[in-house]
Design a protein around this motif. Structure first.
Motif, mmCIF file in Angstrom:
data_model
loop_
_atom_site.group_PDB
_atom_site.id
_atom_site.type_symbol
_atom_site.label_atom_id
_atom_site.label_comp_id
_atom_site.label_asym_id
_atom_site.label_seq_id
_atom_site.Cartn_x
_atom_site.Cartn_y
_atom_site.Cartn_z
ATOM 1 N N ARG A 164 0.795 -1.221 -0.055
ATOM 2 C CA ARG A 164 -0.126 0.060 0.135
ATOM 3 C C ARG A 164 1.034 1.263 0.001
ATOM 4 O O ARG A 164 2.302 1.145 0.310
ATOM 5 C CB ARG A 164 -0.960 0.053 1.200
ATOM 6 C CG ARG A 164 -1.815 -1.271 1.295
ATOM 7 C CD ARG A 164 -2.542 -1.270 2.503
ATOM 8 N NE ARG A 164 -1.935 -1.152 3.617
ATOM 9 C CZ ARG A 164 -2.373 -1.175 4.898
ATOM 10 N NH1 ARG A 164 -3.358 -0.510 5.294
ATOM 11 N NH2 ARG A 164 -1.272 -1.074 6.054
ATOM 12 N N GLN A 165 0.388 2.433 -0.378
ATOM 13 C CA GLN A 165 1.219 3.593 -0.506
ATOM 14 C C GLN A 165 1.981 3.800 0.755
ATOM 15 O O GLN A 165 2.855 4.318 0.568
ATOM 16 C CB GLN A 165 0.199 4.982 -0.830
ATOM 17 C CG GLN A 165 0.997 5.873 -1.536
ATOM 18 C CD GLN A 165 1.718 5.522 -2.894
ATOM 19 O OE1 GLN A 165 1.387 4.618 -3.465
ATOM 20 N NE2 GLN A 165 2.901 6.000 -2.919
ATOM 21 N N GLN A 166 1.289 3.742 1.833
ATOM 22 C CA GLN A 166 1.746 3.985 3.302
ATOM 23 C C GLN A 166 3.044 3.008 3.685
ATOM 24 O O GLN A 166 3.748 3.121 4.403
ATOM 25 C CB GLN A 166 0.956 4.094 4.259
ATOM 26 C CG GLN A 166 0.058 2.847 4.714
ATOM 27 C CD GLN A 166 -1.390 2.993 4.021
ATOM 28 O OE1 GLN A 166 -1.513 3.493 2.917
ATOM 29 N NE2 GLN A 166 -2.372 2.173 4.492
ATOM 30 N N ASP A 167 2.786 1.903 2.937
ATOM 31 C CA ASP A 167 3.993 0.863 3.154
ATOM 32 C C ASP A 167 5.181 1.019 2.165
ATOM 33 O O ASP A 167 5.963 -0.043 2.329
ATOM 34 C CB ASP A 167 3.089 -0.473 3.157
ATOM 35 C CG ASP A 167 2.229 -0.618 4.441
ATOM 36 O OD1 ASP A 167 2.712 -0.044 5.676
ATOM 37 O OD2 ASP A 167 1.237 -1.258 4.463
ATOM 38 N N GLY A 168 4.914 1.824 1.336
ATOM 39 C CA GLY A 168 6.306 1.724 0.264
ATOM 40 C C GLY A 168 5.732 1.905 -1.113
ATOM 41 O O GLY A 168 6.462 1.975 -2.123
ATOM 42 N N GLY A 169 4.430 1.634 -1.326
ATOM 43 C CA GLY A 169 3.607 1.745 -2.883
ATOM 44 C C GLY A 169 4.501 0.678 -3.903
ATOM 45 O O GLY A 169 4.646 -0.395 -3.419
ATOM 46 N N SER A 170 4.956 1.491 -4.941
ATOM 47 C CA SER A 170 5.440 0.578 -6.052
ATOM 48 C C SER A 170 7.055 0.153 -5.747
ATOM 49 O O SER A 170 7.601 -0.419 -6.544
ATOM 50 C CB SER A 170 5.306 1.265 -7.321
ATOM 51 O OG SER A 170 6.096 2.402 -7.174
ATOM 52 N N GLY A 171 7.506 0.650 -4.533
ATOM 53 C CA GLY A 171 8.739 0.453 -4.320
ATOM 54 C C GLY A 171 9.236 -0.671 -3.199
ATOM 55 O O GLY A 171 10.401 -0.925 -2.792
ATOM 56 N N ALA A 172 8.015 -1.314 -2.983
ATOM 57 C CA ALA A 172 7.964 -2.420 -2.143
ATOM 58 C C ALA A 172 6.905 -3.536 -2.274
ATOM 59 O O ALA A 172 5.858 -3.454 -3.058
ATOM 60 C CB ALA A 172 7.792 -1.767 -0.464
ATOM 61 N N VAL A 173 6.998 -4.626 -1.701
ATOM 62 C CA VAL A 173 6.066 -5.531 -2.027
ATOM 63 C C VAL A 173 5.842 -6.304 -0.569
ATOM 64 O O VAL A 173 6.844 -6.345 0.380
ATOM 65 C CB VAL A 173 6.608 -6.705 -2.918
ATOM 66 C CG1 VAL A 173 8.103 -7.594 -2.304
ATOM 67 C CG2 VAL A 173 5.703 -7.627 -3.447
ATOM 68 N N ILE A 174 4.711 -6.833 -0.162
ATOM 69 C CA ILE A 174 4.115 -7.316 0.850
ATOM 70 C C ILE A 174 3.996 -9.023 0.581
ATOM 71 O O ILE A 174 3.331 -9.370 -0.387
ATOM 72 C CB ILE A 174 3.003 -7.042 1.559
ATOM 73 C CG1 ILE A 174 2.810 -5.240 1.743
ATOM 74 C CG2 ILE A 174 2.508 -7.595 2.691
ATOM 75 C CD1 ILE A 174 3.892 -4.901 2.748
#
Length: 179
Positions: A164-174
């Motif tokens: 999600r945007q607050q978790d890193g958006g397109s620069g991160a993956v969950i």
């Protein structure tokens, strides 16, 4: 011959000096520490290499769910609800790593070690920050695409989705891992 006499004299003097000595009784206060276990350095090197070799940059998945640049993946046999819950932040992120500044080989080994650590600790949901590629050649997210393939190769990965945007958006993956 003189050497032999000198040794006999030394032995006699020693025995005479210790004739009244009595052995000490073992004390509960005195405890000898056990010898440390040897460190299996070659085994550890082999394990590290096996982890690195377990992820290939050339892996081409038979199927994946991608919509444009967003990373989405769900392993066969799992409910599609998992992806929607993952995208909404249903699971609490229990651990995270950041791959910024790493070259591909470093990042691959780091991801493999991180996932192995999480598996041992029973961690279910993790965030991997791969970056957006703004400082890479052609400003493309090199690690993002490689990470996608690495994660699909790991059996413990059930699903992953762009953060999600607050978790890193397109620069991160969950990533959701098996229990």
């Amino acid at each position: 011959m003189a050497d032999h006499d000198d040794k006999d004299e030394e032995n006699r003097l020693f025995l005479d000096a210790v004739k009244d000595v009595r052995p000490l009784k073992p004390s509960r206060l005195y405890h000898q520490a056990p010898n440390p276990q040897p460190i299996p350095k070659q085994f550890l090197r082999d394990e590290r290499q096996a982890l690195a070799d377990s992820l290939s940059d050339g892996y081409i998945p038979a199927h994946e769910l991608e919509s444009g640049e967003e990373l989405l993946y769900l392993r066969d046999g799992h409910s599609p609800d998992i992806l929607s819950k993952l995208r909404r932040g249903h699971w609490v992120v229990q651990a995270a790593i950041d791959l910024h500044g790493m070259v591909s080989d470093e990042a691959r080994l780091y991801v493999a070690e991180f996932l192995a650590h999480c598996k041992k600790r029973g961690i279910r949901c993790v965030r991997i920050i791969h970056g957006k590629g703004l400082s890479s050649r052609n400003r493309e997210p090199v690690l993002k695409h490689k990470l996608r393939n690495w994660l699909m190769q790991k059996d413990e990965v059930i699903a992953y989705a762009q953060a999600r945007q607050q978790d890193g958006g397109s620069g991160a993956v969950i990533v959701l891992l098996k229990a």
